[in-house]
Design a protein around this motif. Sequence first.
Motif, PDB file in Angstrom:
ATOM      1  N   ALA A  50      -9.271 -12.694   5.193  1.00 20.66           N
ATOM      2  CA  ALA A  50     -10.106 -11.483   5.226  1.00 20.66           C
ATOM      3  C   ALA A  50     -10.357 -11.007   6.655  1.00 20.66           C
ATOM      4  O   ALA A  50     -10.621  -9.829   6.892  1.00 20.66           O
ATOM      5  N   VAL A 100      -6.785  -1.218  -4.504  1.00 22.28           N
ATOM      6  CA  VAL A 100      -8.031  -1.739  -3.968  1.00 22.28           C
ATOM      7  C   VAL A 100      -8.976  -2.023  -5.123  1.00 22.28           C
ATOM      8  O   VAL A 100      -9.207  -1.157  -5.967  1.00 22.28           O
ATOM      9  N   CYS A 105     -10.964  -7.884   0.534  1.00 16.58           N
ATOM     10  CA  CYS A 105      -9.770  -8.391   1.212  1.00 16.58           C
ATOM     11  C   CYS A 105      -9.005  -7.278   1.923  1.00 16.58           C
ATOM     12  O   CYS A 105      -8.089  -7.550   2.700  1.00 16.58           O
ATOM     13  N   THR A 106      -9.328  -6.023   1.588  1.00 18.72           N
ATOM     14  CA  THR A 106      -8.471  -4.908   1.990  1.00 18.72           C
ATOM     15  C   THR A 106      -8.228  -4.784   3.502  1.00 18.72           C
ATOM     16  O   THR A 106      -7.083  -4.631   3.924  1.00 18.72           O
ATOM     17  N   LEU A 109      -5.780  -7.474   4.495  1.00 20.90           N
ATOM     18  CA  LEU A 109      -4.443  -7.189   3.963  1.00 20.90           C
ATOM     19  C   LEU A 109      -3.758  -6.102   4.777  1.00 20.90           C
ATOM     20  O   LEU A 109      -2.567  -6.182   5.074  1.00 20.90           O
ATOM     21  N   ASN A 135      -2.891 -13.915   2.355  1.00 24.59           N
ATOM     22  CA  ASN A 135      -4.262 -13.449   2.170  1.00 24.59           C
ATOM     23  C   ASN A 135      -4.680 -13.509   0.709  1.00 24.59           C
ATOM     24  O   ASN A 135      -3.896 -13.207  -0.176  1.00 24.59           O
ATOM     25  N   CYS A 137      -6.610 -12.269  -2.551  1.00 19.92           N
ATOM     26  CA  CYS A 137      -7.235 -11.132  -3.210  1.00 19.92           C
ATOM     27  C   CYS A 137      -7.561 -11.572  -4.619  1.00 19.92           C
ATOM     28  O   CYS A 137      -6.680 -12.021  -5.344  1.00 19.92           O
ATOM     29  N   ARG A 138      -8.805 -11.449  -4.982  1.00 15.26           N
ATOM     30  CA  ARG A 138      -9.195 -11.929  -6.309  1.00 15.26           C
ATOM     31  C   ARG A 138      -9.205 -10.807  -7.335  1.00 15.26           C
ATOM     32  O   ARG A 138      -9.433 -11.042  -8.499  1.00 15.26           O
ATOM     33  N   CYS A 139      -9.017  -9.573  -6.901  1.00 12.61           N
ATOM     34  CA  CYS A 139      -9.154  -8.460  -7.845  1.00 12.61           C
ATOM     35  C   CYS A 139      -7.828  -7.922  -8.360  1.00 12.61           C
ATOM     36  O   CYS A 139      -7.634  -7.769  -9.552  1.00 12.61           O
ATOM     37  N   THR A 140      -6.911  -7.616  -7.461  1.00 15.76           N
ATOM     38  CA  THR A 140      -5.784  -6.775  -7.851  1.00 15.76           C
ATOM     39  C   THR A 140      -4.638  -7.512  -8.531  1.00 15.76           C
ATOM     40  O   THR A 140      -3.818  -6.890  -9.186  1.00 15.76           O
ATOM     41  N   TYR A 142      -2.274  -8.586  -6.961  1.00 22.09           N
ATOM     42  CA  TYR A 142      -1.212  -8.390  -5.953  1.00 22.09           C
ATOM     43  C   TYR A 142      -0.102  -7.397  -6.338  1.00 22.09           C
ATOM     44  O   TYR A 142       0.594  -6.903  -5.470  1.00 22.09           O
ATOM     45  N   VAL A 145      -0.660  -4.076  -4.908  1.00 17.38           N
ATOM     46  CA  VAL A 145      -0.589  -4.156  -3.444  1.00 17.38           C
ATOM     47  C   VAL A 145       0.873  -4.175  -3.004  1.00 17.38           C
ATOM     48  O   VAL A 145       1.260  -3.484  -2.058  1.00 17.38           O
TER      49      VAL A 145
END
Lengths: 161, 266
Positions: A50, A100, A105-106, A109, A135, A137-140, A142, A145
């Motif tokens: 992050a 996003v 994390c954005t 990233l 990195n 990222c718990r949301c997307t 990946y 992204v």
Amino acid sequence: MTGMVDVTFEVNGERRTIRVEPRTSLADALRDECRLTGTHVGCDEGVCGACTILLDGAPIRACLLFAVQADGSAICTVEGLSDGETLHPLQQALLDHNAVGCGYCTPGLLMLAVGALTREPDMDEAALTRLLGANLCRCTGYQTVLRALKAGQIAMRADGS
Amino acid sequence: MLSQHGDDARLLAGGQSLVPTMTARLARPTVLIDLNRIENAALPTISAGRLRVPPLMRHADFERLSANGPLSTILAELSGHIGHLPIRMRGTFCGALAHADPAAEWCLASVVLGAELLVRSMTRGVRNIEAADFFESMMDTTLADDEMIIEAQIPLLPAATRYGFSEICRRSGDYALASTLVVYQRDEDEMTKVRLGVGGVEATPRRIPEAEAMLERREPTRQLFREVADLVASAVDPVSDLAADADYRRELTRAAVSRALDRSFR
Ligand SMILES: Cc1cc2nc3c(=O)[nH]c(=O)nc-3n(C[C@H](O)[C@H](O)[C@H](O)COP(=O)(O)OP(=O)(O)OC[C@H]3O[C@@H](n4cnc5c(N)ncnc54)[C@H](O)[C@@H]3O)c2cc1C
Ligand code: FES
Ligand code: FES
């Protein structure tokens, strides 16, 4: 060793001198002293990414560098990416591809991808996938992204940035 | 400075291992000596048939070594397995050896490739240590408190070199649960000067002489490779930790040896 130390570096094109304890990480210094809170701190131990920034162009973990070590360097944080109201091609691509989630994390990233694609503009999909492993990222999940990076990569080439 | 402050002082290279241990308060040095401002300590040189790696040569610097030849190819491939790009931009070869994680790619490579380390103390001068004698136990080396690795020397390899590397991790970029590097010369149909080592399995990486003897002067075949993998799996004494118990590590060792050997034969 205690006491405060003056550190001078260039952040996003602007010369800054800050006063920090020697033990202060660059990530904390950027957030607390430079008031650039776009650089996030997740784990503080090099794992999550992050805090990724560019130090003299190289993508690095700002939580693993002491601010005093950056004396004399040029730093780029997420705040330095856009050109006024115009977003950096990779920022625009993340937006366009809904890549996003919560956004924590954005910034990391983005700095990771900008640093990597500047070093190696022709990374293929496999290389980009491996890169993203750096990195968390718990949301997307990946996938969005990755699509955004591929689009941003093309835009960056066209842009010459 | 190291000799002045002894135990309280630590050298800071890439900081990719030392700083996390400090954050976790596992290390609490009062004096940190930053090596990063040393000039001319980032670029490797070649002399007397050896690649000479200085203290500030970082993992990413191995991606494109200007020297061609098998050694560069091997080191470039291995460097790509170390953590992630931002870690590789900062972490150093010599720092990884001093940190002595049993699963570190550079620790395995130094042992298998017969690297020699030049280590210096202010008071006692320079001594040379074979990588195989350098690692004592997990995260522990023969380095004294006042010593610094000033160079690692790795012998260049002949053009006929074949090699295979394999590591098994839970996620790419993690430390390996088991890894294998095998290097040999292809002489007509036979393998000669075979060196095979495993990392991440025992407390220190090491070569497996029984396996090397079994491969030496033999023709490479899948059958032989399977037998060697079985031999290594029974020769090692794997550690148990949260990521893998000893039995599981033994199976991973079998798989890593077998894959590394197969890859050498591409
Ligand atoms: C998220 C993450 C993932 C990682 N994954 C891997 C991996 O897959 N494989 C791997 O091998 N490593 C991995 N690492 C660790 C990384 O490779 C480190 O760079 C390396 O272990 C230590 O090198 P450094 O230069 O950062 O040393 P530092 O952290 O600066 O120092 C480590 C130790 O070595 C000592 N030291 C440093 N230089 C010298 C010298 N010249 N002489 C004597 N002592 C010295 C220091 O005093 C300290 O005790 C990872 C790290 C992180 C944060
Ligand atoms: S905060 Fe630096 S890597 Fe997690
Ligand atoms: S968007 Fe939430 S962690 Fe990545």
